[in-house]
Design a protein around this motif. Structure first.
Motif, PDB file in Angstrom:
ATOM      1  N   MET A  38       0.878  -1.149   0.063  1.00 31.24           N
ATOM      2  CA  MET A  38       0.130   0.210   0.156  1.00 31.24           C
ATOM      3  C   MET A  38       0.687   1.241   0.145  1.00 31.24           C
ATOM      4  O   MET A  38       0.451   2.364   0.323  1.00 31.24           O
ATOM      5  N   LYS A  39       2.118   1.167  -0.392  1.00 25.11           N
ATOM      6  CA  LYS A  39       3.024   2.413  -0.360  1.00 25.11           C
ATOM      7  C   LYS A  39       2.601   3.106  -1.593  1.00 25.11           C
ATOM      8  O   LYS A  39       2.113   2.407  -2.431  1.00 25.11           O
ATOM      9  N   TRP A  40       3.183   4.240  -1.676  1.00 28.06           N
ATOM     10  CA  TRP A  40       2.942   5.073  -2.883  1.00 28.06           C
ATOM     11  C   TRP A  40       3.486   4.755  -4.098  1.00 28.06           C
ATOM     12  O   TRP A  40       2.721   4.755  -5.170  1.00 28.06           O
ATOM     13  N   ASP A  41       4.710   4.068  -3.995  1.00 32.27           N
ATOM     14  CA  ASP A  41       5.242   3.517  -5.492  1.00 32.27           C
ATOM     15  C   ASP A  41       4.338   2.236  -5.950  1.00 32.27           C
ATOM     16  O   ASP A  41       4.224   2.265  -6.929  1.00 32.27           O
ATOM     17  N   ALA A  42       3.810   1.659  -4.814  1.00 27.83           N
ATOM     18  CA  ALA A  42       3.030   0.390  -5.170  1.00 27.83           C
ATOM     19  C   ALA A  42       1.535   0.873  -5.992  1.00 27.83           C
ATOM     20  O   ALA A  42       1.059   0.185  -6.552  1.00 27.83           O
ATOM     21  N   THR A  43       0.961   1.726  -5.116  1.00 26.88           N
ATOM     22  CA  THR A  43      -0.393   1.960  -5.357  1.00 26.88           C
ATOM     23  C   THR A  43      -0.579   3.205  -6.321  1.00 26.88           C
ATOM     24  O   THR A  43      -1.868   3.450  -7.074  1.00 26.88           O
ATOM     25  N   GLU A  44       0.296   4.242  -6.675  1.00 21.90           N
ATOM     26  CA  GLU A  44       0.167   5.135  -7.723  1.00 21.90           C
ATOM     27  C   GLU A  44       1.552   5.145  -8.498  1.00 21.90           C
ATOM     28  O   GLU A  44       2.191   6.354  -8.797  1.00 21.90           O
ATOM     29  N   PRO A  45       1.851   4.082  -9.126  1.00 24.28           N
ATOM     30  CA  PRO A  45       2.906   4.196  -9.994  1.00 24.28           C
ATOM     31  C   PRO A  45       2.959   4.983 -11.161  1.00 24.28           C
ATOM     32  O   PRO A  45       4.054   5.584 -11.298  1.00 24.28           O
ATOM     33  N   GLN A  46       2.037   5.608 -11.799  1.00 22.83           N
ATOM     34  CA  GLN A  46       1.903   6.821 -12.302  1.00 22.83           C
ATOM     35  C   GLN A  46       1.075   7.747 -11.925  1.00 22.83           C
ATOM     36  O   GLN A  46       0.018   7.445 -11.314  1.00 22.83           O
ATOM     37  N   GLN A  47       1.191   8.925 -12.089  1.00 22.43           N
ATOM     38  CA  GLN A  47       0.456   9.994 -11.355  1.00 22.43           C
ATOM     39  C   GLN A  47      -1.116   9.888 -12.033  1.00 22.43           C
ATOM     40  O   GLN A  47      -1.276   9.966 -13.040  1.00 22.43           O
ATOM     41  N   GLY A  48      -1.911   9.939 -10.912  1.00 17.73           N
ATOM     42  CA  GLY A  48      -3.341   9.535 -11.241  1.00 17.73           C
ATOM     43  C   GLY A  48      -3.803   8.413 -11.460  1.00 17.73           C
ATOM     44  O   GLY A  48      -5.183   8.064 -11.925  1.00 17.73           O
ATOM     45  N   ARG A  49      -2.822   7.521 -11.662  1.00 19.37           N
ATOM     46  CA  ARG A  49      -3.487   6.116 -12.130  1.00 19.37           C
ATOM     47  C   ARG A  49      -3.026   5.085 -10.763  1.00 19.37           C
ATOM     48  O   ARG A  49      -1.843   4.690 -10.553  1.00 19.37           O
ATOM     49  N   PHE A  50      -4.079   4.364 -10.308  1.00 20.34           N
ATOM     50  CA  PHE A  50      -3.869   3.832  -9.204  1.00 20.34           C
ATOM     51  C   PHE A  50      -4.005   2.295  -9.343  1.00 20.34           C
ATOM     52  O   PHE A  50      -4.749   1.798 -10.313  1.00 20.34           O
ATOM     53  N   SER A  70      -0.179  19.066  -3.753  1.00 21.41           N
ATOM     54  CA  SER A  70      -1.281  18.671  -4.134  1.00 21.41           C
ATOM     55  C   SER A  70      -1.499  17.191  -4.676  1.00 21.41           C
ATOM     56  O   SER A  70      -2.286  16.506  -4.442  1.00 21.41           O
ATOM     57  N   ALA A  71      -0.367  16.795  -5.108  1.00 19.48           N
ATOM     58  CA  ALA A  71      -0.211  15.143  -5.600  1.00 19.48           C
ATOM     59  C   ALA A  71      -0.265  14.452  -4.389  1.00 19.48           C
ATOM     60  O   ALA A  71      -0.846  13.365  -4.422  1.00 19.48           O
ATOM     61  N   ALA A  72       0.297  14.877  -3.562  1.00 20.19           N
ATOM     62  CA  ALA A  72       0.506  14.143  -2.138  1.00 20.19           C
ATOM     63  C   ALA A  72      -0.926  14.213  -1.364  1.00 20.19           C
ATOM     64  O   ALA A  72      -1.357  13.025  -0.956  1.00 20.19           O
ATOM     65  N   ILE A  73      -1.557  15.476  -1.332  1.00 22.50           N
ATOM     66  CA  ILE A  73      -3.216  15.246  -0.596  1.00 22.50           C
ATOM     67  C   ILE A  73      -3.886  14.468  -1.683  1.00 22.50           C
ATOM     68  O   ILE A  73      -4.718  13.717  -0.996  1.00 22.50           O
ATOM     69  N   ASN A  74      -3.831  14.395  -2.732  1.00 22.74           N
ATOM     70  CA  ASN A  74      -4.533  13.702  -3.894  1.00 22.74           C
ATOM     71  C   ASN A  74      -4.168  12.324  -3.431  1.00 22.74           C
ATOM     72  O   ASN A  74      -5.340  11.253  -3.245  1.00 22.74           O
ATOM     73  N   HIS A  75      -2.980  11.886  -3.297  1.00 19.38           N
ATOM     74  CA  HIS A  75      -2.816  10.448  -3.047  1.00 19.38           C
ATOM     75  C   HIS A  75      -3.534  10.006  -1.623  1.00 19.38           C
ATOM     76  O   HIS A  75      -4.048   8.884  -1.763  1.00 19.38           O
ATOM     77  N   VAL A  76      -3.400  10.809  -0.489  1.00 15.47           N
ATOM     78  CA  VAL A  76      -4.032  10.324   0.451  1.00 15.47           C
ATOM     79  C   VAL A  76      -5.598  10.240   0.328  1.00 15.47           C
ATOM     80  O   VAL A  76      -6.192   9.315   0.687  1.00 15.47           O
ATOM     81  N   THR A  77      -6.025  11.223  -0.139  1.00 19.58           N
ATOM     82  CA  THR A  77      -7.544  11.134  -0.569  1.00 19.58           C
ATOM     83  C   THR A  77      -7.958   9.839  -1.334  1.00 19.58           C
ATOM     84  O   THR A  77      -8.906   9.259  -0.970  1.00 19.58           O
ATOM     85  N   GLN A  78      -7.305   9.555  -2.262  1.00 20.24           N
ATOM     86  CA  GLN A  78      -7.740   8.606  -3.410  1.00 20.24           C
ATOM     87  C   GLN A  78      -7.489   7.153  -2.606  1.00 20.24           C
ATOM     88  O   GLN A  78      -8.325   6.229  -2.632  1.00 20.24           O
ATOM     89  N   VAL A  79      -6.364   6.999  -2.014  1.00 19.69           N
ATOM     90  CA  VAL A  79      -6.176   5.647  -1.350  1.00 19.69           C
ATOM     91  C   VAL A  79      -7.040   5.513  -0.141  1.00 19.69           C
ATOM     92  O   VAL A  79      -7.387   4.197   0.131  1.00 19.69           O
TER      93      VAL A  79
END
Ligand code: XIL
Length: 298
Positions: free
Chosen positions: A46-58, A102-111
């Motif tokens: 569930m880490k960032w590199d595992a869950t959002e390998p490309q920006q906005g693609r989860f 904003s990418a970081a906060i979006n990551h938190v929100t999406q995951v």
């Protein structure tokens, strides 16, 4: 009780383990996982590199498999970790300033939204403090987006999954020291200003001694009105290993708000600490003295 999970449950606690979806086909491994533990945390899935390998693609495939296995066995799930300076995808490492924020906060929100309702506790922010140094925060790309990035992450996580407990997680916080005091002051500040935080994770990657203020440190966080969880316990092999595991367990049991213990892997051969044999089962899946010490303490 005869297993770690069932014994911890007798005092309303959990006993968990770090795992990974790629291990689910290892039968001896799964036999131990399913028998002993009533909580799991993804070691990497569930880490960032595992869950959002490309920006906005989860990609949640492995995280979902882990959650669904846990649910089918009645285990709870710790989420790890929404924001961290390490194991970021390369696209995030290349961002800075408001684009990174904003990418970081979006990551938190999406995951947190994807797993909403399925996570017992989230490590919202991992390892944001530097060692020593009176609590100064690590010079990470996230820190450079502004000193308020930690509270922004906690607010976004609360909005996305109001049912999950939100934790701050760190290492070298295994006693009362400059680093743990910095974190203590942050938690106290968050509580006083109404920033949502519910728990502090003490990773507890330990060597051959245990700080004599380990329990006192747990207690001072609990006294701030947050739960404490031992989140990544492993102990360097040595004459003291079983005693240290038992002492950590005893310290947690002594504090009502210490609600669970997670070990960072099943067998020594599964550990990230190669050659240190820091876990409760040996490479053949046999219970070590450290296992018996923990079970007898719970
Ligand atoms: C480690 C994993 O165990 C390894 O498999 C990975 O290669 C690196 O990360 N603190 C943390 C964990 O919060 O996420 C780290 O896990 C160990 C240190």
């Amino acid at each position: 009780a005869t297993t770690l999970g069932a014994s911890a449950a007798q005092t309303g606690r959990y006993f968990g383990v770090a795992t990974a979806a790629f291990k689910f086909t290892d039968t001896p491994y799964m036999t131990i996982l399913n028998r002993e533990f009533n909580s799991v945390v993804p070691e990497n899935d569930m880490k960032w590199d595992a869950t959002e390998p490309q920006q906005g693609r989860f990609t949640f495939t492995n995280g979902d498999r882990l959650v669904s296995h846990a649910q089918s066995r009645g285990m709870t799930v710790r989420g790890h970790a929404l924001l961290w300076h390490a194991q970021q995808p390369s696209w995030a490492q290349g961002l800075s300033g408001s684009a990174l924020r904003s990418a970081a906060i979006n990551h938190v929100t999406q995951v947190a939204t994807h797993f909403r309702g399925k996570i017992h506790s989230w490590d919202v922010v991992n390892e944001a403090f530097a060692d020593g140094g009176g609590g100064a925060r690590r010079d990470s790309n996230l820190q450079r987006t502004g000193n308020d990035w930690i509270e922004a992450a906690f607010r976004a996580a609360r909005a996305a999954d109001p049912g999950a407990k939100l934790c701050y997680n760190d290492y070298n916080t295994d006693g009362i020291n400059a680093k743990s005091t910095g974190i203590y002051n942050m938690v106290r500040d968050f509580k006083s200003r109404g920033v949502p935080i519910d728990c502090v994770g003490l990773q507890s990657h330990l060597g051959t001694t245990l700080d004599s203020t380990y329990q006192q440190n747990i207690q001072r966080f609990a006294d701030l009105g947050v739960d404490v969880q031992i989140t990544e316990l492993d102990v360097q092999q040595g004459a003291n290993q079983a005693n240290i595991f038992a002492s950590v367990t005893r310290a947690c049991l002594a504090v009502a708000r210490c609600t669970g213990i997670t070990v960072w892997g099943v067998r020594d051969s599964d550990s990230w600490r190669t050659g240190q044999n820091p876990l409760l089962f040996d490479a053949n899946g046999n219970k070590k003295a450290a296992y018996t010490a923990v079970l007898n303490t719970l």
